[in-house]
Design a protein around this motif. Structure first.
Motif, PDB file in Angstrom:
ATOM      1  N   SER A  74       2.104   6.444  -7.178  1.00 39.71           N
ATOM      2  CA  SER A  74       0.887   6.579  -7.982  1.00 39.71           C
ATOM      3  C   SER A  74       0.999   7.666  -9.044  1.00 39.71           C
ATOM      4  O   SER A  74       0.443   7.536 -10.141  1.00 39.71           O
ATOM      5  CB  SER A  74      -0.312   6.856  -7.070  1.00 39.71           C
ATOM      6  OG  SER A  74      -0.119   8.075  -6.354  1.00 39.71           O
ATOM      7  N   GLN A  83       0.831  -1.204   0.000  1.00 32.96           N
ATOM      8  CA  GLN A  83       0.000   0.000   0.000  1.00 32.96           C
ATOM      9  C   GLN A  83       0.871   1.262   0.000  1.00 32.96           C
ATOM     10  O   GLN A  83       0.566   2.235  -0.686  1.00 32.96           O
ATOM     11  CB  GLN A  83      -0.916  -0.005   1.225  1.00 32.96           C
ATOM     12  CG  GLN A  83      -2.054  -1.017   1.139  1.00 32.96           C
ATOM     13  CD  GLN A  83      -2.954  -0.935   2.352  1.00 32.96           C
ATOM     14  OE1 GLN A  83      -2.518  -1.031   3.490  1.00 32.96           O
ATOM     15  NE2 GLN A  83      -4.232  -0.736   2.110  1.00 32.96           N
ATOM     16  N   SER A 115       0.933   4.101  -2.991  1.00 33.15           N
ATOM     17  CA  SER A 115       0.688   5.509  -2.662  1.00 33.15           C
ATOM     18  C   SER A 115       1.855   6.394  -3.101  1.00 33.15           C
ATOM     19  O   SER A 115       1.655   7.463  -3.689  1.00 33.15           O
ATOM     20  CB  SER A 115       0.454   5.649  -1.160  1.00 33.15           C
ATOM     21  OG  SER A 115       0.317   6.999  -0.793  1.00 33.15           O
TER      22      SER A 115
END
Length: 387
Positions: A137, A130, A134
């Motif tokens: 991105s 994750q 993030s």
């Protein structure tokens, strides 16, 4: 000088293959989180992958390692990575290693590109995945590519095959040590110590998971558990272990009987050996892995052991890290993946009959040849009964 287990020419050839695979998939780079990929491409050998650790490969062949300070010297002493190819992220409050990786990628000119990444590995937890998504991105397009290096690793080089053969010899040595130790009244801890000691004495490594031992009702388990017992005068003991040499594995499996096997267990042994032979005959380059499972299931089902068999009968072997020595893919029903010469597989014929309380598990590792297989174990397939 680093301690490398392969010639520089072999590492160079591996990098060429990986870069060629990147180009074929239209990727500009690869983020490797699997320790097996790090080891295969550079020789880097550590359990530091338990933290955030990434090896970057560009399509042009540049490499960069992002790791923690404890693994700096590990990389220097075990890999071909040069000083300028190793970056350290600091352990301190507020530091996000994924953001550090973002900076590293920008420095490599990879902003705005398509980058593959390995997610099917314990080297990238969901939490860190994750953070990765993030942080990157708005920098690049991430593309799942867990199989890119894994595919290249399947077919072994001559040196890798030598290491697998050495691992198999260590597995045989471990069984010899077991047979010299196991008897009525023997302590399971002494048996394990003898087996693991034989591997270490032969210059072997820790295996990718614990050696598995279970006696009595525990013989029906195919997982390690804490706790030890002494063998009874009438007993059974299931063992699953692997020789490991330079991280390359060769697994074996046996159920040994103390005090003499009852007729039903003798039948189970004969069935397991028949199934093992059928699986070996089913392994042919170009044939799907599902053929091997089908051969195993036909024998067990015809002999009335459908209820006692499992839904897989083996898997690939390689240079593999914790938590398990399974180097996917596995032999299961319908697996369409074609086998190749130069692959190494562990075949396990597992019968665990809860109705009778009896176990019989038999297995060893094999090398795929152009026209069949080579058994890597020197041990016979005879039933082992211990007085």
């Amino acid at each position: 000088m680093p301690q490398l287990h392969f010639e520089l020419a072999e590492f160079a050839e591996r990098r060429v293959r990986a870069c060629r695979a990147l180009a074929y998939r239209g990727l500009d780079g690869l983020l490797m989180f699997a320790p097996e990929s790090h080891y295969w491409l550079t020789g880097f050998d550590t359990f530091g992958f338990a933290m955030f650790q990434c090896l970057v490969l560009t399509r042009e062949g540049e490499v960069r390692l992002l790791t923690r300070a404890p693994d700096l010297r590990q990389a220097q002493q075990t890999s071909l990575l040069a000083e300028g190819e190793i970056s350290i992220w600091a352990d301190k409050e507020g530091v996000d290693p994924a953001v550090e990786l973002r900076t590293l990628l920008s420095g490599l000119g990879l902003a705005g590109t398509r980058i593959g990444f390995e997610s099917k590995t314990v080297g990238l937890t969901y939490h860190n995945g994750q953070r990765l998504a993030s942080a990157l991105s708005d920098v690049c397009t991430l593309v799942e590519a867990s199989d890119l290096v894994a595919i290249e690793r399947r077919r072994k080089s001559p040196r890798e095959i030598d290491y697998h053969r050495r691992a198999a010899a260590l597995a045989d040595d471990a069984l010899d040590a077991c047979l010299a130790t196991a008897r009525a009244g023997a302590f399971e801890g002494d048996i394990l110590a003898a087996m693991q000691g034989a591997v270490f004495k032969g210059d072997g490594d820790y295996a990718g998971n614990e050696f598995i031992i279970g006696s009595g009702e525990g013989a029906l388990l195919c997982r390690y558990r804490a706790g030890r017992r002494h063998l009874a005068a009438q007993d059974q003991m299931t063992l699953e272990w692997a020789g490991a040499y330079r991280r390359y594995h060769a697994a074996m499996m046996r159920t040994l009987v103390v005090g003499g096997a009852p007729p039903r267990q003798r039948e189970m042994h004969a069935t397991a050996v028949e199934a093992l032979d059928a699986c070996e005959r089913a392994i042919r380059p170009g044939r799907p892995m599902g053929d091997v499972f089908d051969a195993h299931a036909r024998v067990f089902d015809r002999r009335g052991f459908t209820h006692a068999r499992l839904n897989a009968c083996g898997y690939a072997m390689g240079a593999i890290y914790n938590p398990i020595w399974v180097d996917f893919p596995m032999f299961y029903e319908g697996n369409p993946l074609a086998m190749e010469a130069g692959q190494v597989f562990f075949l396990h014929m597992i019968l665990m009959d809860s109705d009778t309380g009896l176990a019989m598990c038999w297995g060893h590792s094999v090398l795929v040849l152009p026209d069949g297989v080579e058994r890597l174990s020197r041990h016979p397939l005879d039933l082992v009964e211990i007085a």
